[in-house]
Design a protein around this motif. Structure first.
Motif, PDB file in Angstrom:
ATOM      1  N   ASN A  12       0.954  -1.276  -0.063  1.00 24.82           N
ATOM      2  CA  ASN A  12       0.106  -0.010   0.063  1.00 24.82           C
ATOM      3  C   ASN A  12       0.913   1.105  -0.088  1.00 24.82           C
ATOM      4  O   ASN A  12       1.291   1.485   1.026  1.00 24.82           O
ATOM      5  CB  ASN A  12      -0.863  -0.016   1.248  1.00 24.82           C
ATOM      6  CG  ASN A  12      -1.774   1.211   1.397  1.00 24.82           C
ATOM      7  OD1 ASN A  12      -1.545   2.144   0.868  1.00 24.82           O
ATOM      8  ND2 ASN A  12      -3.051   0.959   1.545  1.00 24.82           N
ATOM      9  N   GLU A  14       0.245   4.507  -0.341  1.00 25.02           N
ATOM     10  CA  GLU A  14      -0.152   5.725   0.450  1.00 25.02           C
ATOM     11  C   GLU A  14       0.122   5.513   2.179  1.00 25.02           C
ATOM     12  O   GLU A  14       0.701   6.285   2.876  1.00 25.02           O
ATOM     13  CB  GLU A  14      -1.515   6.002   0.442  1.00 25.02           C
ATOM     14  CG  GLU A  14      -1.989   6.475  -1.031  1.00 25.02           C
ATOM     15  CD  GLU A  14      -3.482   6.831  -0.940  1.00 25.02           C
ATOM     16  OE1 GLU A  14      -3.995   8.041  -0.794  1.00 25.02           O
ATOM     17  OE2 GLU A  14      -4.226   5.868  -1.220  1.00 25.02           O
ATOM     18  N   GLU A  15      -0.058   4.156   2.556  1.00 27.05           N
ATOM     19  CA  GLU A  15       0.189   3.720   3.767  1.00 27.05           C
ATOM     20  C   GLU A  15       1.862   3.805   4.284  1.00 27.05           C
ATOM     21  O   GLU A  15       2.056   4.410   5.280  1.00 27.05           O
ATOM     22  CB  GLU A  15      -0.289   2.254   4.139  1.00 27.05           C
ATOM     23  CG  GLU A  15       0.028   1.892   5.543  1.00 27.05           C
ATOM     24  CD  GLU A  15      -0.462   0.443   5.642  1.00 27.05           C
ATOM     25  OE1 GLU A  15      -1.677   0.187   6.435  1.00 27.05           O
ATOM     26  OE2 GLU A  15       0.110  -0.417   5.225  1.00 27.05           O
ATOM     27  N   LEU A  17       3.890   5.655   2.581  1.00 24.42           N
ATOM     28  CA  LEU A  17       4.407   7.010   2.540  1.00 24.42           C
ATOM     29  C   LEU A  17       3.888   7.672   3.816  1.00 24.42           C
ATOM     30  O   LEU A  17       4.818   8.525   4.605  1.00 24.42           O
ATOM     31  CB  LEU A  17       3.739   7.791   1.412  1.00 24.42           C
ATOM     32  CG  LEU A  17       4.127   7.637   0.074  1.00 24.42           C
ATOM     33  CD1 LEU A  17       3.267   8.264  -0.976  1.00 24.42           C
ATOM     34  CD2 LEU A  17       5.748   7.880  -0.280  1.00 24.42           C
ATOM     35  N   ASP A  18       2.788   7.452   4.365  1.00 25.71           N
ATOM     36  CA  ASP A  18       2.511   8.026   5.718  1.00 25.71           C
ATOM     37  C   ASP A  18       3.404   7.660   6.989  1.00 25.71           C
ATOM     38  O   ASP A  18       3.768   8.172   7.623  1.00 25.71           O
ATOM     39  CB  ASP A  18       0.958   7.604   5.977  1.00 25.71           C
ATOM     40  CG  ASP A  18       0.555   8.178   7.258  1.00 25.71           C
ATOM     41  OD1 ASP A  18       0.480   9.628   7.417  1.00 25.71           O
ATOM     42  OD2 ASP A  18       0.357   7.334   8.238  1.00 25.71           O
ATOM     43  N   ALA A  28       6.006  13.501   1.322  1.00 29.63           N
ATOM     44  CA  ALA A  28       5.743  12.833  -0.042  1.00 29.63           C
ATOM     45  C   ALA A  28       5.897  13.888  -1.132  1.00 29.63           C
ATOM     46  O   ALA A  28       5.268  15.105  -1.116  1.00 29.63           O
ATOM     47  CB  ALA A  28       4.283  12.187  -0.101  1.00 29.63           C
ATOM     48  N   LEU A  31       2.604  11.488  -5.774  1.00 30.52           N
ATOM     49  CA  LEU A  31       1.500  10.518  -5.499  1.00 30.52           C
ATOM     50  C   LEU A  31       0.672  10.145  -6.780  1.00 30.52           C
ATOM     51  O   LEU A  31       0.061  11.347  -7.042  1.00 30.52           O
ATOM     52  CB  LEU A  31       0.805  10.412  -4.167  1.00 30.52           C
ATOM     53  CG  LEU A  31      -0.003   9.344  -4.065  1.00 30.52           C
ATOM     54  CD1 LEU A  31       0.718   7.893  -3.803  1.00 30.52           C
ATOM     55  CD2 LEU A  31      -1.025   9.377  -2.631  1.00 30.52           C
ATOM     56  N   ALA A  35      -2.565   6.076  -7.003  1.00 26.76           N
ATOM     57  CA  ALA A  35      -1.753   5.582  -5.678  1.00 26.76           C
ATOM     58  C   ALA A  35      -0.995   4.293  -5.726  1.00 26.76           C
ATOM     59  O   ALA A  35      -0.803   3.462  -4.919  1.00 26.76           O
ATOM     60  CB  ALA A  35      -2.932   5.545  -4.639  1.00 26.76           C
ATOM     61  N   GLY A  38       4.629   6.512  -5.431  1.00 30.95           N
ATOM     62  CA  GLY A  38       4.926   7.705  -4.747  1.00 30.95           C
ATOM     63  C   GLY A  38       6.399   7.810  -4.572  1.00 30.95           C
ATOM     64  O   GLY A  38       7.088   6.805  -4.406  1.00 30.95           O
TER      65      GLY A  38
END
Length: 129
Positions: A12, A14-15, A17-18, A28, A31, A35, A38
């Motif tokens: 994942n 996005e997960e 990157l967070d 970031a 992205l 998604a 990224g």
């Protein structure tokens, strides 16, 4: 020739990157709308993340999927920190697996964690020469 970037394939984007923002303060810079890719602001060399389905479409069977619960693949990312102990605690609080707490190695302090995507990360201080 110039080294441009490292790309890590993950479940994942996005997960992850967070997580890298929460654990290491890396923002970031890109992205994609889907998604599936990224990048993080790490300085001159980019650190990118792409989804496993993206890799499977590109490379078919030509890569090994990292599994966070399996032994780590044979590479690490090294990050220079002003305070290794604080950086280590911050990463662990963000969800990193603690592997080696901060200790003195030669002329610097070093620690290891494993990111939520399974990547080994070395946290290293400036040399004290």
């Amino acid at each position: 020739m110039q080294y441009l970037k490292t790309v890590i394939y993950v479940d994942n984007v996005e997960e992850v990157l967070d997580f890298y923002y929460q654990a290491f303060g890396l923002n970031a810079t890109e992205l994609t709308e889907s998604a599936d890719y990224g990048e993080l602001n790490t300085g001159e060399v980019k650190l990118g993340f792409a989804s496993h389905p993206f890799a499977q479409a590109q490379f078919k069977q030509s890569y090994i999927r990292a599994q966070p619960k399996q032994p780590a693949l044979g590479f690490e990312l090294a990050m220079r920190c002003k305070n290794v102990s604080e950086s280590y605690d911050k990463a662990v609080n963000a969800g990193a697996e603690p592997l080696m707490p901060p200790c003195n190695k030669n002329e610097h302090t070093q620690a290891y964690v494993r990111a939520i995507d399974g990547t080994l990360i070395a946290l290293v201080s400036e040399c004290t020469r």
